[in-house]
Design a protein around this motif. Structure first.
Motif, PDB file in Angstrom:
ATOM      1  N   ALA A  70      55.681  24.002  72.027  1.00 56.67           N
ATOM      2  CA  ALA A  70      56.934  24.254  71.318  1.00 56.67           C
ATOM      3  C   ALA A  70      56.904  23.760  69.882  1.00 56.67           C
ATOM      4  CB  ALA A  70      58.096  23.588  72.066  1.00 56.67           C
ATOM      5  N   GLU A  71      56.019  22.813  69.569  1.00 59.43           N
ATOM      6  CA  GLU A  71      56.048  22.208  68.240  1.00 59.43           C
ATOM      7  C   GLU A  71      54.716  22.352  67.506  1.00 59.43           C
ATOM      8  OE1 GLU A  71      57.208  18.251  69.211  1.00 59.43           O
ATOM      9  OE2 GLU A  71      59.302  18.775  69.584  1.00 59.43           O
ATOM     10  N   TYR A  72      53.638  21.823  68.087  1.00 61.02           N
ATOM     11  CA  TYR A  72      52.379  21.741  67.338  1.00 61.02           C
ATOM     12  C   TYR A  72      51.764  23.114  67.068  1.00 61.02           C
ATOM     13  CZ  TYR A  72      47.530  20.673  66.213  1.00 61.02           C
ATOM     14  OH  TYR A  72      46.306  20.627  65.605  1.00 61.02           O
ATOM     15  N   LEU A  73      51.626  23.945  68.103  1.00 62.36           N
ATOM     16  CA  LEU A  73      50.965  25.240  67.901  1.00 62.36           C
ATOM     17  C   LEU A  73      51.706  26.142  66.917  1.00 62.36           C
ATOM     18  CD1 LEU A  73      49.482  26.177  71.402  1.00 62.36           C
ATOM     19  CD2 LEU A  73      48.251  25.622  69.295  1.00 62.36           C
ATOM     20  N   PRO A  74      53.041  26.314  67.031  1.00 68.78           N
ATOM     21  CA  PRO A  74      53.725  27.114  66.008  1.00 68.78           C
ATOM     22  C   PRO A  74      53.548  26.538  64.599  1.00 68.78           C
ATOM     23  CG  PRO A  74      55.152  26.788  67.904  1.00 68.78           C
ATOM     24  CD  PRO A  74      53.973  25.902  68.107  1.00 68.78           C
ATOM     25  N   PHE A  75      53.587  25.213  64.501  1.00 62.75           N
ATOM     26  CA  PHE A  75      53.406  24.529  63.221  1.00 62.75           C
ATOM     27  C   PHE A  75      52.026  24.825  62.638  1.00 62.75           C
ATOM     28  CE2 PHE A  75      51.482  20.646  61.442  1.00 62.75           C
ATOM     29  CZ  PHE A  75      52.284  20.418  60.335  1.00 62.75           C
ATOM     30  N   ILE A  76      50.987  24.646  63.442  1.00 63.45           N
ATOM     31  CA  ILE A  76      49.625  24.772  62.926  1.00 63.45           C
ATOM     32  C   ILE A  76      49.269  26.242  62.696  1.00 63.45           C
ATOM     33  CG2 ILE A  76      48.114  24.994  64.950  1.00 63.45           C
ATOM     34  CD1 ILE A  76      47.766  22.385  62.143  1.00 63.45           C
ATOM     35  N   VAL A 250      64.953  36.922  75.759  1.00 60.10           N
ATOM     36  CA  VAL A 250      63.827  36.910  76.704  1.00 60.10           C
ATOM     37  C   VAL A 250      63.010  35.641  76.458  1.00 60.10           C
ATOM     38  CG1 VAL A 250      61.750  38.102  77.481  1.00 60.10           C
ATOM     39  CG2 VAL A 250      63.749  39.421  76.719  1.00 60.10           C
ATOM     40  N   ALA A 251      62.711  34.923  77.514  1.00 67.03           N
ATOM     41  CA  ALA A 251      61.923  33.701  77.388  1.00 67.03           C
ATOM     42  C   ALA A 251      60.914  33.612  78.524  1.00 67.03           C
ATOM     43  CB  ALA A 251      62.826  32.470  77.377  1.00 67.03           C
ATOM     44  N   PHE A 252      59.758  33.066  78.220  1.00 66.64           N
ATOM     45  CA  PHE A 252      58.724  32.831  79.223  1.00 66.64           C
ATOM     46  C   PHE A 252      58.577  31.327  79.403  1.00 66.64           C
ATOM     47  CE2 PHE A 252      57.742  36.525  76.610  1.00 66.64           C
ATOM     48  CZ  PHE A 252      57.658  37.539  77.562  1.00 66.64           C
ATOM     49  N   ILE A 259      59.301  29.510  76.101  1.00 68.17           N
ATOM     50  CA  ILE A 259      58.773  30.147  74.891  1.00 68.17           C
ATOM     51  C   ILE A 259      59.527  31.451  74.703  1.00 68.17           C
ATOM     52  CG2 ILE A 259      56.743  31.086  73.746  1.00 68.17           C
ATOM     53  CD1 ILE A 259      55.052  29.268  75.557  1.00 68.17           C
ATOM     54  N   ASN A 260      60.327  31.534  73.651  1.00 70.19           N
ATOM     55  CA  ASN A 260      61.115  32.739  73.394  1.00 70.19           C
ATOM     56  C   ASN A 260      60.219  33.872  72.930  1.00 70.19           C
ATOM     57  OD1 ASN A 260      63.616  31.495  73.980  1.00 70.19           O
ATOM     58  ND2 ASN A 260      63.633  30.562  71.950  1.00 70.19           N
ATOM     59  N   LEU A 261      60.606  35.089  73.287  1.00 71.75           N
ATOM     60  CA  LEU A 261      59.822  36.267  72.924  1.00 71.75           C
ATOM     61  C   LEU A 261      59.664  36.371  71.413  1.00 71.75           C
ATOM     62  CD1 LEU A 261      58.394  38.930  73.620  1.00 71.75           C
ATOM     63  CD2 LEU A 261      60.649  40.035  73.636  1.00 71.75           C
ATOM     64  N   GLU A 262      60.757  36.110  70.664  1.00 74.91           N
ATOM     65  CA  GLU A 262      60.675  36.241  69.208  1.00 74.91           C
ATOM     66  C   GLU A 262      59.700  35.239  68.595  1.00 74.91           C
ATOM     67  OE1 GLU A 262      64.726  34.286  70.247  1.00 74.91           O
ATOM     68  OE2 GLU A 262      63.383  35.843  71.033  1.00 74.91           O
ATOM     69  N   ASP A 263      59.617  34.037  69.198  1.00 70.92           N
ATOM     70  CA  ASP A 263      58.665  33.041  68.694  1.00 70.92           C
ATOM     71  C   ASP A 263      57.233  33.455  69.014  1.00 70.92           C
ATOM     72  OD1 ASP A 263      60.796  31.548  67.798  1.00 70.92           O
ATOM     73  OD2 ASP A 263      60.890  30.314  69.599  1.00 70.92           O
ATOM     74  N   LEU A 264      57.043  34.030  70.192  1.00 73.83           N
ATOM     75  CA  LEU A 264      55.710  34.496  70.580  1.00 73.83           C
ATOM     76  C   LEU A 264      55.250  35.630  69.675  1.00 73.83           C
ATOM     77  CD1 LEU A 264      53.436  34.173  72.673  1.00 73.83           C
ATOM     78  CD2 LEU A 264      54.605  35.897  74.077  1.00 73.83           C
ATOM     79  N   VAL A 265      56.160  36.567  69.373  1.00 72.07           N
ATOM     80  CA  VAL A 265      55.828  37.670  68.467  1.00 72.07           C
ATOM     81  C   VAL A 265      55.468  37.136  67.087  1.00 72.07           C
ATOM     82  CG1 VAL A 265      56.794  39.670  67.251  1.00 72.07           C
ATOM     83  CG2 VAL A 265      57.197  39.384  69.705  1.00 72.07           C
ATOM     84  N   ARG A 266      56.261  36.165  66.603  1.00 68.17           N
ATOM     85  CA  ARG A 266      55.971  35.559  65.296  1.00 68.17           C
ATOM     86  C   ARG A 266      54.585  34.936  65.269  1.00 68.17           C
ATOM     87  NH1 ARG A 266      59.144  30.565  65.090  1.00 68.17           N
ATOM     88  NH2 ARG A 266      57.354  29.907  66.330  1.00 68.17           N
ATOM     89  N   VAL A 271      48.829  35.022  63.543  1.00 60.86           N
ATOM     90  CA  VAL A 271      47.384  35.010  63.824  1.00 60.86           C
ATOM     91  C   VAL A 271      46.738  36.302  63.325  1.00 60.86           C
ATOM     92  CG1 VAL A 271      45.650  35.029  65.655  1.00 60.86           C
ATOM     93  CG2 VAL A 271      47.567  33.425  65.772  1.00 60.86           C
ATOM     94  N   VAL A 272      47.402  37.437  63.571  1.00 62.28           N
ATOM     95  CA  VAL A 272      46.882  38.736  63.110  1.00 62.28           C
ATOM     96  C   VAL A 272      46.801  38.764  61.584  1.00 62.28           C
ATOM     97  CG1 VAL A 272      47.368  41.206  62.980  1.00 62.28           C
ATOM     98  CG2 VAL A 272      47.651  39.991  65.150  1.00 62.28           C
ATOM     99  N   VAL A 273      47.839  38.258  60.913  1.00 65.87           N
ATOM    100  CA  VAL A 273      47.842  38.218  59.446  1.00 65.87           C
ATOM    101  C   VAL A 273      46.676  37.382  58.935  1.00 65.87           C
ATOM    102  CG1 VAL A 273      49.083  37.302  57.450  1.00 65.87           C
ATOM    103  CG2 VAL A 273      50.294  38.676  59.136  1.00 65.87           C
ATOM    104  N   ALA A 274      46.442  36.220  59.542  1.00 62.79           N
ATOM    105  CA  ALA A 274      45.336  35.357  59.112  1.00 62.79           C
ATOM    106  C   ALA A 274      43.994  36.063  59.295  1.00 62.79           C
ATOM    107  CB  ALA A 274      45.364  34.041  59.888  1.00 62.79           C
ATOM    108  N   LEU A 275      43.821  36.752  60.429  1.00 61.58           N
ATOM    109  CA  LEU A 275      42.561  37.469  60.678  1.00 61.58           C
ATOM    110  C   LEU A 275      42.377  38.621  59.694  1.00 61.58           C
ATOM    111  CD1 LEU A 275      42.611  37.558  64.594  1.00 61.58           C
ATOM    112  CD2 LEU A 275      41.074  36.219  63.128  1.00 61.58           C
ATOM    113  N   LEU A 276      43.459  39.352  59.417  1.00 61.09           N
ATOM    114  CA  LEU A 276      43.370  40.444  58.445  1.00 61.09           C
ATOM    115  C   LEU A 276      42.970  39.918  57.072  1.00 61.09           C
ATOM    116  CD1 LEU A 276      46.518  42.589  59.374  1.00 61.09           C
ATOM    117  CD2 LEU A 276      44.112  43.238  59.670  1.00 61.09           C
TER     118      LEU A 276
END
Length: 445
Positions: A70-76, A250-252, A259-266, A271-276
């Motif tokens: 909920a905190e570290y992974l979204p942050f990093i 929607v939450a998982f 983990i909310n769906l909107e946070d997962l999509v973000r 990650v996709v933006v960084a790879l691109l």
């Protein structure tokens, strides 16, 4: 984690983590340089293992999962995306770091900070600023003031600027509330810091007797390479805004953490933006920027220890009058029960200097009542004090805001001898604290 049931002793691992960051680079630099990740992990275990013994493995596992998911992974993930994208933009041209040009570059970064975040603006502007000053023998003060202004103070005008304000936006604070209520304070602080910086930098510039020729052969005309990354920066801003505006419902649940769906999509989008960015940007801009993953690795390793060890500290603060830090809740409240704006400014600010300023903002937001419509109107001065303290005073230490440490790491990687943890705090104490005192009397009485 119920902070009301915890003892203040649970703050010891966090204090140990801070002292390690502050003292070990000075007392045992080789040990710290090679093993700082293990040391951070050791302090994290110093919290988790006793907590598992006393409160059960399930409770400790939930605390670990919540801190990570909920905190570290979204942050990093956000930091990695901004670091990768900004590292692919190279501002070329033979820039010479005179005091006037340095003020201009920092001012540009300040304007960008509230639109692309303090982290994005810092990662974009620190490299050309360092390159412009590469013919000067003393540059540490330039980086210090860059951290004061671009990495912190200038991100106070929109929810995109700094994570605390984004949390306020999620709690119902209007998008334009901060710019309408913090613009005078922000202009005063940034203007005063730029003026002080110009005086200090002019003194060093005259004293140094700067070489007329820049030792780096970057004599081509001014221009920008890696322009594709500006579109990717806009994509990052859009993804962050989307996660705040879109309420999917929607939450998982993973390891007991929602983990909310909107946070997962973000996060997937980031990650996709960084790879691109990494794969579509030609190698030349990153080579010219001397791009490496070293600064990002340092931040990632240290902040996992910080996030885990500060979890009980934040829980105890959140418990308010029922927790071991009840004195903090009492100190921000007047005898008649009304919040004291000056106290909210200083307490939220001083805790944001060492704790993550986003959850610290949320703690004091809730201490002040937690009702956004009331805080935006009747208690507007209190909300402004919480916002200003959380954002501005993140500059008081290297760990007050994530870009502080990233900028420091990039500067040191380029050979700049930055102040130690306490050395930096001498700078912030001498420059920032007097300005904060003055601001208290003008706006937060």
């Amino acid at each position: 984690m119920n902070g009301a049931q915890l003892s203040a002793w649970w703050g010891v691992p966090f204090a140990g983590m801070l002292l390690s960051i502050a003292l070990m680079p000075l007392t045992c630099p080789k040990l710290w340089h090679h093993h700082y990740g293990k040391i951070a992990a050791g302090w994290a275990l110093a919290f988790l293992l006793p907590f598992a013994v006393l409160h059960g493995p399930a409770e400790a596992g939930h605390a670990l999962a919540h801190a990570l998911l909920a905190e570290y992974l979204p942050f990093i993930i956000l930091l990695v995306a901004l670091f990768t994208v900004a590292g692919g933009i190279f501002i070329r041209g033979n820039l010479h770091g005179s005091p006037g040009l340095n003020v201009l570059l920092i001012a540009i970064g300040a304007v960008l900070a509230s639109f692309m975040g303090t982290t994005g603006a810092s990662m974009l502007m620190i490299r050309p600023l360092i390159r412009a000053n590469d013919n000067r023998p003393y540059v540490a003060h330039v980086v210090v003031f860059f951290i004061f202004i671009v990495s912190n103070a200038a991100g106070s005008l929109t929810p995109l600027g700094d994570p605390p304000l984004f949390l306020g936006f999620l709690q119902g604070v209007d998008f334009f509330w901060t710019v309408s209520h913090l613009l005078p304070e922000t202009l005063f602080l940034c203007g005063a810091l730029l003026a002080i910086f110009y005086v200090i930098d002019s003194y060093h510039y005259r004293k140094e007797g700067v070489l007329p020729a820049d030792p780096t052969p970057d004599t081509e005309s001014f221009g920008i390479d890696g322009k594709l990354n500006f579109l990717l920066l806009l994509a990052i801003v859009g993804l962050v805004l989307l996660s705040g505006l879109w309420k999917s419902g929607v939450a998982f649940q993973l390891a007991g953490t929602d983990i909310n769906l909107e946070d997962l999509v973000r996060d997937i989008g980031l990650v996709v933006v960084a790879l691109l960015s990494y794969h579509l940007t030609p190698s030349a801009p990153r080579v010219a920027n001397q791009f490496s993953w070293g600064p990002m690795q340092e931040v990632a390793k240290l902040f996992i220890g910080i996030f885990l060890t500060m979890a009980p500290v934040l829980a105890m603060l959140k418990a308010g009058m029922n927790g071991p830090f009840a004195s903090v809740a009492a100190a921000v409240t007047a005898p008649d029960g009304r919040p004291e704006p000056w106290a909210y400014f200083w307490f939220s600010g001083m805790l944001s200097s060492f704790l993550d300023n986003a959850p610290t903002y949320l703690v004091f937001f809730n201490l002040a009542g937690g009702d956004a419509p009331t805080l935006m109107t009747t208690l507007a001065t209190t909300l402004a004090a919480i916002s200003a303290g959380s954002v501005f005073m993140g500059a008081n230490s290297y760990i007050g805001n994530a870009p502080n440490f990233m900028v420091k790491a990039i500067a040191e990687e380029r050979g700049i001898r930055m102040p130690s943890f306490f050395g930096y705090m001498l700078w912030s104490g001498a420059v920032l604290i007097p300005l904060f005192v003055l601001m208290t009397f003008i706006w937060f009485r």
